[in-house]
Motif scaffolding. Sequence first.
Motif, mmCIF file in Angstrom:
data_model
loop_
_atom_site.group_PDB
_atom_site.id
_atom_site.type_symbol
_atom_site.label_atom_id
_atom_site.label_comp_id
_atom_site.label_asym_id
_atom_site.label_seq_id
_atom_site.Cartn_x
_atom_site.Cartn_y
_atom_site.Cartn_z
ATOM 1 N N THR A 44 0.820 -1.215 0.000
ATOM 2 C CA THR A 44 0.000 0.000 0.000
ATOM 3 C C THR A 44 0.854 1.266 0.000
ATOM 4 O O THR A 44 0.410 2.313 -0.490
ATOM 5 N N SER A 64 -5.691 -0.493 -1.524
ATOM 6 C CA SER A 64 -6.729 -0.856 -0.559
ATOM 7 C C SER A 64 -8.116 -0.539 -1.098
ATOM 8 O O SER A 64 -9.055 -1.327 -0.921
ATOM 9 N N ASP A 79 -5.159 -1.858 8.288
ATOM 10 C CA ASP A 79 -5.392 -0.909 7.206
ATOM 11 C C ASP A 79 -6.656 -0.094 7.495
ATOM 12 O O ASP A 79 -7.764 -0.628 7.450
ATOM 13 N N LEU A 118 -9.562 -0.300 4.904
ATOM 14 C CA LEU A 118 -10.377 -1.509 4.965
ATOM 15 C C LEU A 118 -11.340 -1.457 6.151
ATOM 16 O O LEU A 118 -12.500 -1.880 6.036
#
Length: 209
Positions: free
Chosen positions: A19, A26, A87, A90
Amino acid sequence: MMSTPTPGNHTPSRWDEITATDPAHSTRYVERFRTMAAAGQDIVGEARLVDAMLGRGGRVLDAGCGPGRLGGHLHEAGHAVVGVDGDPVLIAAAEEDHPGPTWLVGDLATLDLPARAIPADFDVIVCAGNVMTFLAPSTRETVLARFARHLAPAGRAVIGFGAGRGYEFPQFLADAEAGGLTVDLLLSTWDLRPFSDDSDFLVAVLSRT
């Protein structure tokens, strides 16, 4: 909510590296599963296995929960679900698409859930989606030890990932044992097909040693 780990106590994972190189990764990952769900594809097969292992009202940790596809399904099935992922993109998607579970931004290698705030002794910890292979190699055994610490006495951890991703199955099983977990059952798929030496996928059902 668990705070995002600071650089001083967080070992970058393979996901972090991906990422950092591709900041849109993502978001594309989230949209991939939204598209699959909208098309009627089955994206919760792992959750059905976990549901079959639980009575109603089970306590579930979705470790490396991503955008919440499994934890959301298990919540709808009547379980108390906590999802943790490093993350924040997410986790934001999980909160938007699957309200109900407790969604936390956190590092699995430093997992320390407060028992007074949420159910920290889990009946099942599920770690799917090749999450184990995205961890920094130096943290894998630590993560497994954290799983053992957060299991209820009769709880089980269910961990699945594919071969050829930099984490050999025998090494994983050795790390699990070192982390305080023992093998109850090895499968080659989430739909209960048996594991063999030439299997290219592993689903390990583990309990506390």
